[in-house]
Structures are given as C-alpha cells and as structure tokens.
Scaffold this motif. Sequence first.
Motif, PDB file in Angstrom:
ATOM      1  N   ASN A 615       0.837  -1.212   0.000  1.00 52.81           N
ATOM      2  CA  ASN A 615       0.000   0.000   0.000  1.00 52.81           C
ATOM      3  C   ASN A 615       0.865   1.253   0.000  1.00 52.81           C
ATOM      4  O   ASN A 615       0.531   2.255  -0.639  1.00 52.81           O
ATOM      5  CB  ASN A 615      -0.927  -0.014   1.217  1.00 52.81           C
ATOM      6  N   LYS A 616       1.998   1.190   0.696  1.00 50.10           N
ATOM      7  CA  LYS A 616       2.892   2.360   0.766  1.00 50.10           C
ATOM      8  C   LYS A 616       3.433   2.695  -0.620  1.00 50.10           C
ATOM      9  O   LYS A 616       3.391   3.852  -1.046  1.00 50.10           O
ATOM     10  CB  LYS A 616       4.039   2.066   1.741  1.00 50.10           C
ATOM     11  N   LEU A 617       3.885   1.663  -1.348  1.00 50.29           N
ATOM     12  CA  LEU A 617       4.412   1.906  -2.687  1.00 50.29           C
ATOM     13  C   LEU A 617       3.316   2.385  -3.645  1.00 50.29           C
ATOM     14  O   LEU A 617       3.560   3.219  -4.512  1.00 50.29           O
ATOM     15  CB  LEU A 617       5.054   0.618  -3.238  1.00 50.29           C
ATOM     16  N   ARG A 618       2.094   1.845  -3.462  1.00 48.98           N
ATOM     17  CA  ARG A 618       0.975   2.246  -4.337  1.00 48.98           C
ATOM     18  C   ARG A 618       0.657   3.730  -4.158  1.00 48.98           C
ATOM     19  O   ARG A 618       0.469   4.454  -5.125  1.00 48.98           O
ATOM     20  CB  ARG A 618      -0.260   1.406  -4.010  1.00 48.98           C
ATOM     21  N   THR A 619       0.602   4.165  -2.902  1.00 49.43           N
ATOM     22  CA  THR A 619       0.223   5.570  -2.641  1.00 49.43           C
ATOM     23  C   THR A 619       1.377   6.519  -2.954  1.00 49.43           C
ATOM     24  O   THR A 619       1.154   7.652  -3.379  1.00 49.43           O
ATOM     25  CB  THR A 619      -0.187   5.757  -1.182  1.00 49.43           C
ATOM     26  N   GLU A 620       2.628   6.032  -2.743  1.00 51.60           N
ATOM     27  CA  GLU A 620       3.780   6.915  -2.989  1.00 51.60           C
ATOM     28  C   GLU A 620       4.043   7.117  -4.465  1.00 51.60           C
ATOM     29  O   GLU A 620       4.544   8.148  -4.895  1.00 51.60           O
ATOM     30  CB  GLU A 620       5.051   6.354  -2.327  1.00 51.60           C
ATOM     31  N   SER A 621       3.686   6.117  -5.285  1.00 51.66           N
ATOM     32  CA  SER A 621       4.055   6.141  -6.708  1.00 51.66           C
ATOM     33  C   SER A 621       3.426   7.334  -7.424  1.00 51.66           C
ATOM     34  O   SER A 621       4.034   7.954  -8.264  1.00 51.66           O
ATOM     35  CB  SER A 621       3.635   4.852  -7.411  1.00 51.66           C
ATOM     36  N   ASP A 622       2.181   7.697  -7.067  1.00 49.53           N
ATOM     37  CA  ASP A 622       1.525   8.808  -7.767  1.00 49.53           C
ATOM     38  C   ASP A 622       0.853   9.792  -6.819  1.00 49.53           C
ATOM     39  O   ASP A 622       0.228  10.739  -7.257  1.00 49.53           O
ATOM     40  CB  ASP A 622       0.484   8.226  -8.741  1.00 49.53           C
ATOM     41  N   GLY A 623       0.958   9.498  -5.541  1.00 49.32           N
ATOM     42  CA  GLY A 623       0.357  10.395  -4.570  1.00 49.32           C
ATOM     43  C   GLY A 623      -1.148  10.307  -4.476  1.00 49.32           C
ATOM     44  O   GLY A 623      -1.758  11.057  -3.740  1.00 49.32           O
ATOM     45  N   ASP A 624      -1.750   9.418  -5.209  1.00 50.96           N
ATOM     46  CA  ASP A 624      -3.210   9.291  -5.179  1.00 50.96           C
ATOM     47  C   ASP A 624      -3.574   7.912  -4.654  1.00 50.96           C
ATOM     48  O   ASP A 624      -3.264   6.900  -5.270  1.00 50.96           O
ATOM     49  CB  ASP A 624      -3.777   9.479  -6.595  1.00 50.96           C
ATOM     50  N   SER A 625      -4.247   7.873  -3.502  1.00 52.74           N
ATOM     51  CA  SER A 625      -4.551   6.583  -2.861  1.00 52.74           C
ATOM     52  C   SER A 625      -5.601   5.795  -3.616  1.00 52.74           C
ATOM     53  O   SER A 625      -5.818   4.637  -3.326  1.00 52.74           O
ATOM     54  CB  SER A 625      -5.019   6.817  -1.418  1.00 52.74           C
ATOM     55  N   ASP A 626      -6.242   6.409  -4.615  1.00 51.60           N
ATOM     56  CA  ASP A 626      -7.268   5.672  -5.355  1.00 51.60           C
ATOM     57  C   ASP A 626      -6.713   4.973  -6.598  1.00 51.60           C
ATOM     58  O   ASP A 626      -7.454   4.327  -7.330  1.00 51.60           O
ATOM     59  CB  ASP A 626      -8.396   6.627  -5.798  1.00 51.60           C
ATOM     60  N   ASP A 627      -5.395   5.154  -6.845  1.00 47.03           N
ATOM     61  CA  ASP A 627      -4.805   4.507  -8.022  1.00 47.03           C
ATOM     62  C   ASP A 627      -4.855   3.000  -7.887  1.00 47.03           C
ATOM     63  O   ASP A 627      -4.752   2.443  -6.793  1.00 47.03           O
ATOM     64  CB  ASP A 627      -3.339   4.941  -8.186  1.00 47.03           C
ATOM     65  N   ASP A 628      -4.991   2.318  -9.050  1.00 43.22           N
ATOM     66  CA  ASP A 628      -5.005   0.860  -9.051  1.00 43.22           C
ATOM     67  C   ASP A 628      -3.622   0.329  -8.697  1.00 43.22           C
ATOM     68  O   ASP A 628      -2.592   0.941  -9.005  1.00 43.22           O
ATOM     69  CB  ASP A 628      -5.421   0.333 -10.431  1.00 43.22           C
ATOM     70  N   LEU A 629      -3.622  -0.842  -8.088  1.00 43.66           N
ATOM     71  CA  LEU A 629      -2.363  -1.513  -7.761  1.00 43.66           C
ATOM     72  C   LEU A 629      -1.761  -2.106  -9.033  1.00 43.66           C
ATOM     73  O   LEU A 629      -2.476  -2.681  -9.857  1.00 43.66           O
ATOM     74  CB  LEU A 629      -2.654  -2.627  -6.748  1.00 43.66           C
ATOM     75  N   GLU A 630      -0.431  -1.957  -9.181  1.00 41.57           N
ATOM     76  CA  GLU A 630       0.241  -2.503 -10.362  1.00 41.57           C
ATOM     77  C   GLU A 630       1.275  -3.521  -9.925  1.00 41.57           C
ATOM     78  O   GLU A 630       1.697  -3.557  -8.771  1.00 41.57           O
ATOM     79  CB  GLU A 630       0.900  -1.363 -11.162  1.00 41.57           C
ATOM     80  N   LEU A 631       1.683  -4.339 -10.881  1.00 41.26           N
ATOM     81  CA  LEU A 631       2.567  -5.474 -10.575  1.00 41.26           C
ATOM     82  C   LEU A 631       3.881  -5.008  -9.943  1.00 41.26           C
ATOM     83  O   LEU A 631       4.373  -5.623  -8.995  1.00 41.26           O
ATOM     84  CB  LEU A 631       2.849  -6.247 -11.872  1.00 41.26           C
ATOM     85  N   HIS A 632       4.429  -3.907 -10.452  1.00 40.39           N
ATOM     86  CA  HIS A 632       5.738  -3.469  -9.907  1.00 40.39           C
ATOM     87  C   HIS A 632       5.619  -3.034  -8.440  1.00 40.39           C
ATOM     88  O   HIS A 632       6.595  -3.103  -7.690  1.00 40.39           O
ATOM     89  CB  HIS A 632       6.330  -2.353 -10.780  1.00 40.39           C
ATOM     90  N   HIS A 633       4.420  -2.573  -8.023  1.00 37.13           N
ATOM     91  CA  HIS A 633       4.238  -2.232  -6.593  1.00 37.13           C
ATOM     92  C   HIS A 633       4.387  -3.487  -5.744  1.00 37.13           C
ATOM     93  O   HIS A 633       5.023  -3.463  -4.676  1.00 37.13           O
ATOM     94  CB  HIS A 633       2.830  -1.648  -6.337  1.00 37.13           C
ATOM     95  N   VAL A 634       3.785  -4.594  -6.211  1.00 36.52           N
ATOM     96  CA  VAL A 634       3.810  -5.837  -5.439  1.00 36.52           C
ATOM     97  C   VAL A 634       5.234  -6.386  -5.377  1.00 36.52           C
ATOM     98  O   VAL A 634       5.727  -6.777  -4.302  1.00 36.52           O
ATOM     99  CB  VAL A 634       2.850  -6.875  -6.079  1.00 36.52           C
ATOM    100  N   GLU A 635       5.891  -6.405  -6.552  1.00 36.61           N
ATOM    101  CA  GLU A 635       7.259  -6.940  -6.578  1.00 36.61           C
ATOM    102  C   GLU A 635       8.183  -6.089  -5.718  1.00 36.61           C
ATOM    103  O   GLU A 635       9.019  -6.614  -4.973  1.00 36.61           O
ATOM    104  CB  GLU A 635       7.747  -6.978  -8.040  1.00 36.61           C
ATOM    105  N   GLY A 636       8.043  -4.779  -5.801  1.00 35.23           N
ATOM    106  CA  GLY A 636       8.880  -3.876  -4.998  1.00 35.23           C
ATOM    107  C   GLY A 636       8.659  -4.104  -3.512  1.00 35.23           C
ATOM    108  O   GLY A 636       9.617  -4.112  -2.726  1.00 35.23           O
ATOM    109  N   ALA A 637       7.391  -4.264  -3.121  1.00 39.39           N
ATOM    110  CA  ALA A 637       7.079  -4.482  -1.703  1.00 39.39           C
ATOM    111  C   ALA A 637       7.659  -5.811  -1.229  1.00 39.39           C
ATOM    112  O   ALA A 637       8.151  -5.918  -0.088  1.00 39.39           O
ATOM    113  CB  ALA A 637       5.555  -4.476  -1.506  1.00 39.39           C
ATOM    114  N   PHE A 638       7.602  -6.851  -2.079  1.00 42.36           N
ATOM    115  CA  PHE A 638       8.151  -8.163  -1.715  1.00 42.36           C
ATOM    116  C   PHE A 638       9.656  -8.054  -1.469  1.00 42.36           C
ATOM    117  O   PHE A 638      10.185  -8.559  -0.465  1.00 42.36           O
ATOM    118  CB  PHE A 638       7.844  -9.167  -2.835  1.00 42.36           C
TER     119      PHE A 638
END
Length: 1590
Positions: A615-638
């Motif tokens: 969730n941190k990477l998702r919200t930080e990537s574009d600053g909008d908490s409503d953005d869809d989750l993308e594969l690179h967010h999951v891989e980065g978090a892992f």
Amino acid sequence: MASRSIHRTLLLILAACLPLLLIPQPASSQAPRPKNVQAALRAKWSGTPLLLEAGELLSKEDQRFFWGFIEVWLSSDDDAVGSRSAKDCLKKILEHGRPLLREPLASLFEFSLMLRSASPRLVLYRQLALESLSSFPLSDDDSSSDNDKIGVKKLNPLLDGVDLRSPQGKCCWVDNGDQLFFDVSELQPWLQSLAEPVGDSYQRPEVFDFDHVHFDSSIGSPVAILYGALGTSCFKEFHGVLVGAAKEGKVKYILRPVLPAGCEAGSGHCGSVGARESVNLGGYGVELALKNMEYKAMDDSTIKKGVTLEDPRTEDLSQDVRGFIFSKILERKPELTSEVMAFRDYLLSSTVSDTLDVWELKDLGHQTVQRIVRASDPLQSMQDINQNFPSIVSSLSRMKLDESVQEEIVANQRMVPPGKSLMALNGALVNVEDVDLYLLIDLVHQDLLLADQFSKLKIPHSTVRKLLSTTPPSESSMFRVDIRSTHVHYLNNLEEDAMYKRWRSNLNEILMPVFPGQLRYIRKNIFHAVFVIDPATSCGLESIDLIISLYENNVPMRFGIILYSSNYTIQLENHSTKDDDKFEEDISDMVIRLFSYIKESYGTPLAFQFLINVNKLRTESDGDSDDDLELHHVEGAFVETLLPKVKSHPQEMLLKLEKDQNLKKLSHESSMHVFKLGLSKLQCSLLMNGLVIDPTEEALFNALNEETQRIQESVYFGQINSNTDVLDKFLSEAGIQRYNPQIISDNKPKLISLSKFIFGEGSILNDIHYLHSPGTMDDLKPVTHLLAIDITSKSGIKLLRHGLHYLIEGSKGARVGILFNANQSTTSFSLMFAKVLEITTSSYSHKKNVLDFLDQLCSIYQQKYLHTSAVEVDSTQAFVGKVSELAEANGLPSKVYESALSEFSADEVRSHLRKVENFLYRTLGSESGVNAVFTNGRVTYPVAEGTFLSADMHLLESIEFKQRTKHIVEIIEEVKWQDVDPDMLTSKFISDIVMGLSSSMATRERSSESARFEILGDQHSAIILNNGNSSIHIDAVLDPLSPTSQRLSGILRILWKYIQPSMRIVLNPVSSLADLPLKNYYRYVVPTMDDFSNTDSSLNGPKAFFANMPLSKTLTMNLDVPEPWLVEPVIAVHDLDNILLENLGDTRTLQAVFELEALVLTGHCSEKDHEPPRGLQLILGTKSTPHLVDTLVMANLGYWQMKVSPGVWFLQLAPVVHMEVVKRKGKESEKLLIPDDGEQDKNEGSSWNSNFLKWASGFISSNELSKKAESSSSDKGSTGRHGKTINIFSIASGHLYERFLKIMILSVLKNTNRPVKFWFIKNYLSPPFKDLIPHMAKEYGFEYELITYKWPTWLHKQKEKQRIIWAYKILFLDVIFPLSLEKVIFVDADQVVRADMGELYDMNLKGKPLAYTPFCDNNKEMDGYRFWRQGFWKDHLRGKPYHISALYVVDLKKFRETAAGDNLRVFYETLSKDPNSLSNLDQDLPNYAQHNVPIFSLPQEWLWCESWCGNATKSKAKTIDLCNNPMTKEPKLQGARRIVSEWPDLDSEARKFTARILGEDQESVQSPNQSKDKTNDDSLQVDSESKAEL
C-alpha cells in the motif's frame, strides 16, 4: 328465602322514603328531572350499501366466498315479502352470507357487518370509479360537466363526501383501459374481437392486490373491470357476460363494487340500505369528565335553546342506582310506578361523589375487585362500575372487604406492579394502551381464520389451540457467519502474545464499570475482528492500515484477515473455473500467494508488513490513494520486505514462487472459501465475532460496544466463563455457513400462507411430487422448498440445477418441489422438458440416480435446446433419444419416457403451466417468467442470478427450521390423529401439514413478546370465563379503575357476546389511593341490531347514551377514538367543554354529533445508515395529481404524518432541484448558498441568494392548492387591503374563548392595512364557530384556514385537555402548516391588538427562528411572583430573559432549517414525564430550550398586560393581553371590560354579527353599557388557559 327477604327490605326502605317525596314542596326546592347526554360519530364520506359491505367482509375470508355470495344473491328473490325494513334486509344478508362460514367466523361476520368496518373499502372503490370516469373524455355536454365535478373532487384527498355520479345516469360500466362500455351491447363486440390472439398492444388498467379477480379468469388476458353494484339490473347483465368470457379465457374479470348516486332506486329493496345516509360509526369511547372549576371558563351569554333532539330510547331501569334495581321493584309494585320513578329521579339528582375521605379511599381498589368477582356477570359488573364510577363510588367504599381477596391481590403484586395492565391474545402480548375494537377484531379474526384452515387439515381441536398459543423463538437478526477456518490469518493472539502479558486474564473484569468510551483490557480472545479483503483494491489495502493502527494502539481485539481475488470469484459465478489452468492470474492472486509464502517462511508479522509495503508503494508512486495496484508495486514491496531477511536476492525467489502450485492452490482455496461464505459481493467486509458490519473504525467500535453488552449478560448468568472459547460458543449457537443479504436482512421477508393451496379442490400443490436427498424419501421433511422455474430462461434452469445440487449434497430435513412456468415463447422442447421432469418426479423420485439424471438432462437442455424451435421432427426425435439414453445410463426405464413423449400432449402441459401462473399471480402478483423460491411460505424473489447457490438453500433451510418450523414439528409429532385414514399418515402427508402450518403461522401479524400469566393467583381476584371449544384465549391483568379498563371492559364484553373466547382476567388495582382514580363517566360505543330500523330502510347507528347525569356538575366531553382517526364536532348547540345540565331548560337530552374528518397516515423514514432523513419533504396524491398533501419528516424517529380519506394514494419524495454551477475565478472559496441569518446587510449578493432560494422552493413546496391560495390572497382590491399577506395563528376551546377570538380578529383587522390570513387549530373549535367563520371572513375581508395535527403515538401525551391545547401552540409548528408558508404570528385568543401587525410581520428577527416578548418588570407589586428571577430558572436562563407566550413570531423557514421543532420535541419528551416540570407548558418549553432554539426578544410595547407591566406603559401598548393576575384573581370578562376601553364595543359588534348570522336571539346580545354592569355575573369567569401567562 334470602332473596325474598332482601326484596322485602328494599320495599320497606322504599315505603319509608316515598312519603318524604310525596309531601308538597315549595316550587323552588323540587328536584329537577334528570338529564341525559348523547353523542354519535359519523363518517365524513357518504353512505355505502350494506349489501356490498357484506361482500367485502366475505372476501377477507376467501375470494371464492365473495363470488359465491354474489351468485347466491342473484339467484334469490330480492322482492320477497318481509325485506322492506333495514333490519329485515340485514337479516336477509346474514341469511345468505352466514352459511358460507363456520362458527365463530359467522358470528364475527355478523358483528363486523353491523360495525360497518368494510365501508372504507367501498369508498376506495368509489375513488377508483371517479378516476375511471375522468380518464376518458366524453362527448356530450352533460357528461363533460360531470367530469368537471370529478376533477374538482380529485384535487382534495379529504373531500370524500362527494357523490359519484355516472354519466348519462348509467349505474354500471366496464373499463378495459382503452375505453368505457356503459351497455352490454357495447361490450359484446369487444369481447368477440378477443377471439383472435392479442399482442401486448392493448392498454391495461392498473390492478391492485385488493381487487376481486374472478377465479375463472385467465391471467395473461386483457383486463375488464366492472364498476357496479350487486342488486342493480345492469350488474346482473354485465356480470353474466363477463363470467362467461372469463371461463372462455378471453378476459381477466375484475369487479369493483360501487353504487353511483341516483341508482339506489334500481338496486332492489336491500341493495341500497346504508347508501342514503352517512355511515354512523362504532368502536370508540366517549367520556364525560367532571371538570375542575377552580378556574371557570364559561361564557356568560344566555344559554342557547337550540334544537331539541330527544332520544327515542327508554331509560335503562336495570342499572343499579344507589343499591336499588328499579326494574325489579316495578315488577313487584307496578301500581306505584309514578312514585317509584320519582324516588329514582331523586336519587339520581343527588350529589355525585368526586371526592372521598382518605380512610374511604384506602381499600377502594380491593373493594371494587370483590364487587366485580362476586357478581353474577363479572364483565358486566366491571363495565358498570368503571363507566359510572362517580355515581357508584360511595356504595363501593362502604363494602366490607374479604381478607382472602386482599391477600391474593397483595401476593400477585409481588410479581406485577400495582395498577399495571397487560393483555395477551393466544399468548402474544397486545399493547393495552393503543388497542381498539378494530385492531382486536383483526387479531381475533386472523387466529379464527387459521383455526378454520387447520381444522380443514384434520388437525384435532386441542392441537389447534396449542399451535395458536405457541410462541416461536424470537426472530433474532443475530446471524453470525462461521469464520472458523485455516483461511483466516490472525495478526495477534491476546492469550499468548507477550505484548499482552501484563493484562489480567479474569473474564469477570468485563463486568467492572468504566467511563464511557473506555476499553476493558482483558487477556482473552473475546473480540475477533476479521476483515475479508481483496488485497489489490484500495479498500482492502486501507483496511490493512486500519488493522495495524488499532493493533499498535493496543486495542483489546484479535485482528485477522481473509484474502480473496475478485476476478476468481466472478469466474466461479460463471462456472468457468472447473479447470484452474484457464484462470488468468491477476494481481490479487499474486499478492495472496506471496503473503502465504512470507507467513509460512517468516511469520505473520512480516506477512502483514508486506501488505503495508504494498500500500505504501501504491500511494507513494503517484500520490493518489485511489490509483489501481500494479505489478511493480507488489514486486517492490516483496523485495523491500524480504531483503533484510534473505541471502539470495528476493527477485530470484519471485520467479520460483510464480510457478509454485501449492501457493496457487492455497490462493484459489481462500478465494473459493470467501465465495462460498457469500462475502465476495461485499468487496470489503468486516466481521465482529461473525457479525457482518461496515469496514470502518466507527462501525467496529459500535459493534464492540454492542457485543460487550451481550458478553456481559452471558458472563453474569454464568453462560461464559474464563475457560469458554467465546468465538466457538457464538458460532456454534448462531453460526451460518453462508451470508446472503437477500436472506439475512433487517427487513421482514415476504411470507405467504400455503395451507389454502394444500388439500383444496384443484389445488396446485396437490399435483406436486417432491424430490429428496438419496435415502431420505420416507423421512418427515420439516422444510419444503418450492422452486418456481421459468423453463424458457437460462436463469431458471440454473436455479433448478442449484436445487438438484442442494439435494445431491445432502439434506435430511428438506425436500424440493418444482413449479414450472414459462413466458409467452414456449417451444415444444420446453414443454417436453417439463413433461420429462413431471414423469421423473411422479414415478422415479425414489430411484438412486434420479438427481444425477435430472442434472444431466438440465445440462443438455440448457446447452442445446433452450432457445431452439422444433421445426423438424428429427430434432424432436433426437431429444427423445437423448432422454432415453440418459435414463438408461442412470438406471431408469427408457421405454416409459419414449412412450410418454411419443403420446405427448402440449395442451396438457400448457394447462398445467396456466395453473402455476395463477398460483404465482395470487402469491407474487407476477404473471409469467418467474424464478422464485418458496421455503415453507417464505418467498425469495426475485432470485439474484449468479449469487443464489445451493448453499443459499441450505441457509434458508437452517433459518426457517430454527425460526418458524421447529416448534411446530414438535407439536405435530405428538398429535394423536383421529379422523384420518391410517393409510394417509405418510411422511408426505405430515410434511405437507408442517409446510401448511408453518407458512400460515408465519403470516400472522402479532407481537413476539409474551408474559407468564399463569403464575398469578386467580381464586379470589380474577374473572374466569371458560370455553373449551374456543380457539381464542385471552389473558389479561387489568386495573379495574383505570382509563384502559374503561375501554377494554366494553371491548371484552363484545368479544364474549359474539365469539365466546376463554378469558382469564386477573384484577390488579392500585393498592393505596390518594385520590379518586376515575373522575368521569364513560361509554364504549358498539352497534346492536336495534340500530337498524324496523319500519323503514334507515340506519340510526350506534350512539353513546349517558342517562341521568349530575345536573350541577360541570362536565367536559372527550372522545377516545382509534389512533388513526381524526374527529371533530359538527353538531353541538351547547359548549361541550363546559356542560352544565341544569341550564338545559326543558330539553331532556343534550346532543352532540362528531365526524370522522380524516384518517391519519403515519410512518417512519430512515436513510440507508438508519439515520432519520431530517428535513426530507414528502408529497402525497393520485397518479394524475401527485401533489395534494405535503409534509416534513421529523428528525424524531423519522416520523411523518398526513391526513387522507380511504382511497389509493401515491407517496413520493418531493422533487429536488438539480443545478450545475461553476464558480468564477477568484471566488472558489466563497460559499455558494449563504444561510439567511438576517444579520447581514441586504446587499446584492444576499438578495440574489434569497431570490434563488424562493425560486427553488417553488419547485419543492408549491402545489395546486397553495398556488390557488397565493393568487387569491394577492387580489384584495375589493376589501381595500394591499400588499403581502400577514399570517396569524390562534387556538381556542370553549364558547368563552371563541368569543374572545372573534374580538381578537376584529381588533387585528381594524388596525392592519394589509391582507390577513388566520390559521385556526380546528380540533377544539365548536360547530357554531366553524359555521360562523366563513361568513365573518366574507363580511370583514380576510382569509382563513383550519389546520390540525394528530398527536404522535411515540410522544408523551398530556392527559388534561388544557395542557394538550398548550402543547399544540409550540410542539408541531414545523409540520402543522403547509411547507409553502414561511412566517406566522401566534396571537392569543384573549388578546386585543392596537397596532398594524404588518410592522411585527416584517420585523428582522436576526436569523432566530422564534421571537417573543420578555415579561415586563415595572409593576413592582408582582415581584414576589416573578419565579424566573430565583432558583432553578435564574440558574438555567443565565441572564437571558423569560418570555411570555401570548404573542410570538415564527420564522417557519428558519425554524425548519435549524430543526427547531425536532429540538423542542426532544426537550419536551425529556421534561414532560416529570409531573412537576413544564407547569406552563407552552411558555416554559421555549424559554427552557432557548439556549438551543434561540429566541429574538421583541420590544416591550408589543405585549402589555396589567398584571406585570403596570399602567405607566399602557399608552404605548401595541397589544393588550388579558393575562391572569395571581394576586387579585380577577375574572377575565370583568378585567377585559375594565382594562381595554375598546373591548365592550368590539364584543358587542362580534355578538351582533354572530346573532345575525346564526339566527340567535337578539335579546341575548347586550349593549356595551349594559355589559359593564354585569360584573357580579362575571365573578366566576376566570379561565384556566390564562395560567400559562401567569
């Protein structure tokens, strides 16, 4: 011998007393003759024929009885000798109607007919008939003028007295939606044209649930509605033709019984009885209260003679008068009739007791019980005592009390509070405060109807009584989803984790008190908060943040999550996941796999950290908490999560994990688990110990508090201890395996009774053969699912397959029946498919593989034949071949299918489909193409496609068995069947019985609350009436000397007379009385056969008759009516507030007639979150005129009410204005709409805002009536008044205050130049005043409107009439006026206005909703009476002034905007229950609430009264109020003449005008000079209303 000696003693006493009476007395001292009082109540609508009412009553039993009654009547000879009078006609109607029913339903039918309880239904049909006529413009002039009249009628929902007149004098017509037919000759061609198939092109008139549809009608056919009355010749013709057409399947024949005005002569002798006069009503109470005359409020005008309306009835001589029964004395001594009657009159005219000494009051309640219980007719005795209490009390108080009576009452009062009243009908509690005759008869009728149905099912009478008295388990909405599973990932464990080791583990800590909002820290897993989330959604990931936040703040809760993939569950719905390889992996699936891997390898905390990082990477990537989750967010978090923990790079691990089949299986199993639980549709959900709640922090803590209370209760009673697994206990008791909001909801499900469809002639349920789980066919099945399947739709076949899977999965307690129906496009394949299922269920349902065979058949039919037309014979043969092949494969005889399908008759199957259509139409109102599930009468419809699975049928089975069936099965299993052939006692027979019983019992409208009456003693203090044959049993605890008992004793006597229920009434008086418990006479009004004339066709109607009332006591008449009734007096020559019978002169009986002005439609509104929608506006009207009445929804419980007459009304939200507005650059922070607080300068912006709001409000609150009112008020040229109308509101009760009110009106009009409209509360105005006011308005050039509002049941009600009047001044200001009214001034009736009220009307109130004048303080003599300067009031006001309530301004717009009305009602409800608060209700309440509902203080000159202001400021006074002087207590009339110089002239003018209009004796009107000399007569004329102004 004993009785003879008693009579001898009585005669000796009489002989001793008579000489005293016979000695000549001076004329002045002769005892005046006793006087009587009589009251009647009639309906506002014009009369309805008794014959048609009988049909409506029979239709309540069964629609076939309605049609049967018509046929019986048509075949009888209406002109038979002996049918000339109303009574003869009533008897004839009963002779034809009663044989259709069994006792006691027949007796109840007779009483309901005399009660005229079906009359409103006929008024409803009359309204529909008016709409039918007005829907079609007619060519000739006469008929168009009739239609104009109808149009006027439709504008007002309360004008129900208008006659229905049919054009051209026709008495019957048929409406088919396109045209009207007034002659059979016009109807015939249309019916003949229906021989050809008709499409959907014809217009259908609207059909309602209450309509009478002929049972031979074809459901899908064109509708023909006959408007006409049984008894007319045209009805007989039309009816015969339409019944024939219905039998031929041409039309759907509907009858709406109406008798148009002018058709009475042609309706036969009995067809018009009841139609010519108003409907006189029964089922209400009338009281004559002994008025407290400490403050006398009686007009000093000469007593009006009026019209003498003597009552024809004779006096009841069997009534006890001071211990004498005069009917028995006269039997023995008829020669002394005149002397005996004179003695009786003497006794009756002597003083009535309204006070007793303390020692006489001490045992009065117990003495009353003893008198009642030992009477030969206890019910009659109780009614006589509590309805004539002031005349009987002295003899009661002298009775010697038996100790056994006292001891039993005292013993019972250890279990029930003294004076408490309770009542139960067949075990279910009834609210004794609100119960009325109509409500109780409906409840009794409901149970008698069930008893009748049950007896037809061959159930023994003793079992019927047991069934009707049983109370089902309370319907708990506490369904907990069973979340016990390995798929729940818990973050913490309070019992094992080290971070909680300092907490105490004793569960009893939960009982310890804490401050509000404080949590209890106990080291036990008590609260389990489990979030069900899709980790790829923003909602799911934000839930993780919430969990971590609460966890880190040490919230004493166990947190867990269940993860699922939304895409996977969607594919599960479509049955496309049998091969998991076809599933395209999505991000959710990947997150679940990686979470599972981290949890297994590195522990739960790190797995949750992984989700936080995602969730941190998702919200930080574009600053909008409503953005869809993308594969690179999951891989980065892992990578970020595992980098510190592993040696090799996490990226390499990712590639390996993507191919790990175990993780893939775990992910799919988790999603499958969520899908089976039914939670996947909720997107994000949260379960607190299994209870589904919103996934928010607020909802979580609310649920925590509610659950804490439940757990505290269980701990207190020892059901939970420190060793109990709380979650396991809760889920074992109330856990369900699936959540479906359609099945588990706060709303009551639709329930229908199936018992009338079982064993009846031609019943559809006779033809059903049921399917069972393998090996359970011979078992009793408490639950029956009937599946209504549309065989032409994919969703229908899908539902059928779910039903088959449900049985294949295994159900020991349920069976499945199939009801095939189809829309219009049935193919021969569909019909053949239905035939195959019929053969299979009827002949092979016991076979082992029958369910597999049907499932395979459904699959093939769905894939190949569902939407295929059988053009070629080969394709039909192919279908037959496939069926044979499947049958052979499943061990079923293929030859049977082949031969049956080769001889297959499509018409036979279609006939069966039509039967099912009829059943579905009667139960659901739908005609064809229905997919529905009936579970023991509970209807699931429409079935949600894709989300209704076999698991939902398991859920339905579980819920219905626990809630509505289990207790019935237990009773039926114990039945000893007597009149049933032993061969019939199969499991199917018993299962049918259980299905019928549970469905019928579920439809009962009754309370789920009960009480244990049997623990109370009944040897010496109870009325017991046994009737072993009755299926109705009434238990009651009553205080015999209470207002409740006054009403109930009359109702219970009627029930005993007509249906003889068993009764056990334990009497529970107040033990130690400080005052007389009843200070009134009371009559409960019920009809009798004597109300129907012996000589002509008139109906006299029931009346309340009070014989021999006290002459010198002042009495007040009040009506005790059912809650929805709004009544007003319409004929009353005398002041009903102040009845003094000694002033009646020669008139023996004072008469009053009341009218049922309207029925009050009430309801409660709530938004989705259950909050009341404050300020919501509702409108009510017809289809053609939707806005006739409007109202505002209170914030108090979301309550609303409207006044209507019987009819069909459409309720909807008021239209809302939608606008798109763009703010100009630089004005983005400006408010779009500024609240109009009145404190701003009237600059351009604020005036634009004001104009805009006015423009917008026109859309919301304008209607035909208010537009009309506005236009008429602006045109005042004829009266010389110009400008904006001033609205003035006042209230008056009694002739004295109406006299004051006329003077107030004149004073306003003489000093005000603008148009004036007066608003009066009509509840308390006398008929003469209501007759006068239209003439006065015309003469003096003002408008007026009479308004009213029914006191809401939930609001604490005042008992004294005066306090009710005060309450009306303040409590309902936001809802009593039309929404279009923006401002109103209240002026007390006893006020004289000396200034132009336009000045006050236009005054700027500085944004405050109310404006009052503060009390003056310059009359120093009164300082000792200024209570607001000391004690409580001084502290509470905190420097604010205390205002007087005689004059005030209400800014209704601001009042509604700020919810001032809601706030005042909240304060009132809190304070009014204390008898010592709000002593001056209308004044204390706004002054107390002014910190919340601010008051603008008017300048002092706006209200002057001598008591408080003194003479120094009198010259500046703009209004003078005649408020009471607590020091001198000067009478009002005397003070008015002395204080207000213009008062005598205004009074003289008003009285002369009244005399001229109402034709009163001019001599009674005195000149101002004469009236000045009448101060002595005025010495008693002080009124109680003025106490409000001190």
